[in-house]
Scaffold this motif. Structure first.
Motif, PDB file in Angstrom:
ATOM      1  N   ALA A  87      41.793 -28.557   9.943  1.00  0.00           N
ATOM      2  CA  ALA A  87      42.867 -29.749   9.216  1.00  0.00           C
ATOM      3  C   ALA A  87      44.065 -29.064   9.691  1.00  0.00           C
ATOM      4  O   ALA A  87      44.744 -28.422   9.638  1.00  0.00           O
ATOM      5  CB  ALA A  87      42.280 -28.751   8.430  1.00  0.00           C
ATOM      6  N   ASP A  88      44.583 -30.524  10.112  1.00  0.00           N
ATOM      7  CA  ASP A  88      46.220 -30.630  10.647  1.00  0.00           C
ATOM      8  C   ASP A  88      47.014 -30.583   9.109  1.00  0.00           C
ATOM      9  O   ASP A  88      46.287 -31.556   8.489  1.00  0.00           O
ATOM     10  CB  ASP A  88      46.113 -31.386  11.514  1.00  0.00           C
ATOM     11  CG  ASP A  88      46.042 -30.287  12.993  1.00  0.00           C
ATOM     12  OD1 ASP A  88      45.922 -29.019  13.075  1.00  0.00           O
ATOM     13  OD2 ASP A  88      45.316 -31.013  13.616  1.00  0.00           O
ATOM     14  N   THR A  89      47.892 -30.333   9.042  1.00  0.00           N
ATOM     15  CA  THR A  89      48.978 -30.801   7.734  1.00  0.00           C
ATOM     16  C   THR A  89      50.143 -31.544   8.828  1.00  0.00           C
ATOM     17  O   THR A  89      51.522 -31.673  10.033  1.00  0.00           O
ATOM     18  CB  THR A  89      49.557 -29.732   7.498  1.00  0.00           C
ATOM     19  OG1 THR A  89      48.285 -29.331   6.805  1.00  0.00           O
ATOM     20  CG2 THR A  89      50.015 -30.478   5.998  1.00  0.00           C
ATOM     21  N   ILE A 124      54.450 -32.515   6.883  1.00  0.00           N
ATOM     22  CA  ILE A 124      55.118 -32.047   5.931  1.00  0.00           C
ATOM     23  C   ILE A 124      57.067 -33.199   5.944  1.00  0.00           C
ATOM     24  O   ILE A 124      56.840 -33.136   6.993  1.00  0.00           O
ATOM     25  CB  ILE A 124      55.583 -31.359   5.903  1.00  0.00           C
ATOM     26  CG1 ILE A 124      54.807 -30.421   5.637  1.00  0.00           C
ATOM     27  CG2 ILE A 124      57.026 -30.262   4.293  1.00  0.00           C
ATOM     28  CD1 ILE A 124      54.675 -28.551   6.057  1.00  0.00           C
TER      29      ILE A 124
END
Length: 192
Positions: A31-33, A35
């Motif tokens: 799970a990468d984010t 921003i």
């Protein structure tokens, strides 16, 4: 070595190999984010310098008119709305004639305010009352007190706009030969 033991070892080795093969062959998930921050840069307003037409000396009071351009920018990204006011100083006299005096700020008046024009940002629609507008209370009058010339209600006016403003300077009778310079203070405030 007994055959059962050998079979067990072989089965264990095959199981471990199959497990290793399954581990290597199956995709790994993470799970990468991502921003992003959007920052606003503020409110600005200014009036371009204006040089009124030179006039000859006169023994009676007389008027000289001109047009100046207001530029207002809302880059806050807040959607709070805003308003612009303009006020003038006295016109300070500089010259070599005997007895020259300043022209009071009360002699300088805002006489017209055009509908604003969008340079970039939200569209202006007078019919739909969106975008910046000339305020409902007339902005016309002398500029010795602040005059509100342009307003944007909440959720509108996000962008850059220009507005043509007509002005008139009443020159007192027998004003001495020289140069008269006034200073305009343009203020943009958040919220209409």
């Amino acid at each position: 070595m007994d055959t059962t033991s050998a079979r067990r070892r072989m089965a264990l080795a095959l199981s471990a190999g199959a497990l290793l093969l399954a581990t290597v062959a199956s995709p790994a998930f993470a799970a990468d984010t991502v921003i992003l921050a959007i920052t606003g840069s503020g409110l600005t307003a200014s009036v371009a310098d204006l040089t009124l037409t030179s006039v000859p000396y006169q023994n009676a009071a007389h008027n000289v008119s001109g047009s100046m351009t207001l530029t207002a920018d809302d880059s806050t990204g807040s959607g709070a709305g805003w308003n612009v006011t303009i006020i003038s100083s006295a016109f300070v006299w500089v010259g070599t004639a005997n007895g020259g005096t300043n022209i009071p700020a009360s002699n300088f008046a805002l006489t017209s305010a055009a509908a604003p024009t969008m340079v970039a940002g939200q569209v202006v629609s007078v019919a739909a009352s969106t975008g910046p507008q000339v305020p409902p209370t007339s902005p016309f009058g002398t500029l010795d007190s602040a005059r509100k010339s342009l307003v944007a209600t909440a959720a509108y006016g996000q962008g850059t706009y220009t507005q043509a403003l007509g002005v008139t300077l009443t020159i007192p009778a027998m004003s001495r030969v020289g140069t008269y310079t006034g200073t305009l203070t343009t203020t943009i405030t958040s919220a209409p």
